[in-house]
Design a protein around this motif. Structure first.
Motif, PDB file in Angstrom:
ATOM      1  N   SER A   1       0.846  -1.200   0.000  1.00 49.41           N
ATOM      2  CA  SER A   1       0.000   0.000   0.000  1.00 49.41           C
ATOM      3  C   SER A   1       0.875   1.241   0.000  1.00 49.41           C
ATOM      4  CB  SER A   1      -0.903   0.014   1.232  1.00 49.41           C
ATOM      5  OG  SER A   1      -0.149   0.295   2.409  1.00 49.41           O
ATOM      6  N   SER A   2       0.246   2.393  -0.048  1.00 44.66           N
ATOM      7  CA  SER A   2       0.979   3.661  -0.050  1.00 44.66           C
ATOM      8  C   SER A   2       1.854   3.823   1.178  1.00 44.66           C
ATOM      9  CB  SER A   2      -0.010   4.829  -0.128  1.00 44.66           C
ATOM     10  OG  SER A   2      -0.788   4.755  -1.297  1.00 44.66           O
ATOM     11  N   GLU A   3       1.456   3.213   2.285  1.00 43.89           N
ATOM     12  CA  GLU A   3       2.241   3.311   3.518  1.00 43.89           C
ATOM     13  C   GLU A   3       3.612   2.659   3.365  1.00 43.89           C
ATOM     14  OE1 GLU A   3      -0.033   1.650   6.645  1.00 43.89           O
ATOM     15  OE2 GLU A   3      -1.633   3.156   6.542  1.00 43.89           O
ATOM     16  N   ASP A   4       3.752   1.742   2.389  1.00 42.11           N
ATOM     17  CA  ASP A   4       5.008   1.028   2.198  1.00 42.11           C
ATOM     18  C   ASP A   4       5.942   1.726   1.218  1.00 42.11           C
ATOM     19  OD1 ASP A   4       4.199  -1.291   3.804  1.00 42.11           O
ATOM     20  OD2 ASP A   4       2.780  -1.652   2.176  1.00 42.11           O
TER      21      ASP A   4
ATOM     22  N   PRO B   1       7.650   5.239   0.717  1.00 47.55           N
ATOM     23  CA  PRO B   1       7.927   6.604   1.196  1.00 47.55           C
ATOM     24  C   PRO B   1       7.892   7.604   0.039  1.00 47.55           C
ATOM     25  CG  PRO B   1       9.511   5.034   2.087  1.00 47.55           C
ATOM     26  CD  PRO B   1       8.743   4.307   1.030  1.00 47.55           C
ATOM     27  N   GLN B   2       7.148   8.667   0.234  1.00 48.06           N
ATOM     28  CA  GLN B   2       7.001   9.651  -0.836  1.00 48.06           C
ATOM     29  C   GLN B   2       8.323  10.331  -1.198  1.00 48.06           C
ATOM     30  OE1 GLN B   2       3.898  10.450  -2.633  1.00 48.06           O
ATOM     31  NE2 GLN B   2       3.721   8.390  -1.778  1.00 48.06           N
TER      32      GLN B   2
ATOM     33  N   LYS C   1      -5.585  -0.936  -3.066  1.00 49.19           N
ATOM     34  CA  LYS C   1      -4.539  -0.190  -2.367  1.00 49.19           C
ATOM     35  C   LYS C   1      -3.203  -0.305  -3.099  1.00 49.19           C
ATOM     36  CE  LYS C   1      -4.012  -3.901   1.063  1.00 49.19           C
ATOM     37  NZ  LYS C   1      -4.119  -4.184   2.518  1.00 49.19           N
TER      38      LYS C   1
ATOM     39  N   ALA D   1      -1.087   2.846  -4.536  1.00 52.08           N
ATOM     40  CA  ALA D   1       0.350   2.991  -4.278  1.00 52.08           C
ATOM     41  C   ALA D   1       1.100   3.218  -5.587  1.00 52.08           C
ATOM     42  CB  ALA D   1       0.885   1.752  -3.561  1.00 52.08           C
TER      43      ALA D   1
END
Length: 214
Positions: free
Chosen positions: A24-27, A29-30, A50, A54
């Motif tokens: 997911s986006s949490e994995d 880092p932007q 998700k 991502a």
């Protein structure tokens, strides 16, 4: 992944993605995505919403930072499941796409490879199509490059696509021409199909040097 290889070197795979399917986006880092010069997305991880989110967020952040984003189509079955999403991603979020002839044809539900490549090139500036023993075709901003390969019966085709992509991306990362990138990919794929297993058993850099590419 359980892989069964037939005498002609082709393989059948029974794969379980495990925890990677929960990406997911949490994995992602932007700041890492924003600093990437080349980002290569894996089509197999496109099955869940998700994961799609991502992909989109990472791709946009990379491009905002001046990087280039590409996709491995991965498998015709991935295309069958996500054709509209794949085409939207390729047409709106990506700088390049790499796929084999079956995957490229699956995007547009046709057996006409030339037409499928042309349609893909119409929505994406760089299209790389591997065609087994028929070589590799690169369509780069309307310019076509055909790179031949040595036709051999593979011992095990597992990993050929991944190794081709590795060689091609290495060429991109080091500023080589599209033709050299494709030739590098062919050298890498040619090594891995000569033995059982998806990882090189020979120093690939030495092979590239022997071919006059490194």
């Amino acid at each position: 992944s359980m892989i069964f290889v037939s005498p002609d070197g082709e393989r059948s795979m029974n794969t379980y993605l495990g925890i990677s399917s929960e990406l997911s986006s949490e994995d992602v880092p932007q700041d890492a995505a924003g600093k990437a010069r080349i980002m290569f997305l894996e089509g197999y991880l496109f099955d869940k919403d998700k994961g799609k989110t991502a992909f989109m967020e990472a791709a946009r952040k990379c491009r905002e930072g001046g990087g280039r984003v590409g996709l491995s189509i991965s498998d015709p079955f991935c295309v069958e499941r996500h054709r509209d999403s794949f085409l939207s991603l390729i047409g709106n979020e990506l700088d390049f796409v790499i796929g084999n002839q079956d995957e490229i044809c699956a995007l547009f539900e046709t057996d006409d490879l030339e037409a499928a490549m042309a349609k893909t090139a119409a929505i994406c500036p760089l299209v790389v199509c591997t065609r087994s023993s028929d070589g590799v075709t690169v369509l780069n901003d309307g310019v076509r490059i055909d790179v031949p390969v040595e036709a051999i019966v593979p011992v095990d085709a597992t990993g050929a696509g991944d190794q081709f992509a590795a060689g091609f991306l290495f060429g991109m990362a080091t500023g080589r021409s599209m033709e050299i990138c494709a030739r590098m990919g062919c050298v890498c794929a040619g090594e891995v199909i000569r033995h059982i297993g998806p990882r090189p058993e020979t120093n690939v850099l030495h092979l590239l040097e022997e071919a006059g590419l490194a």
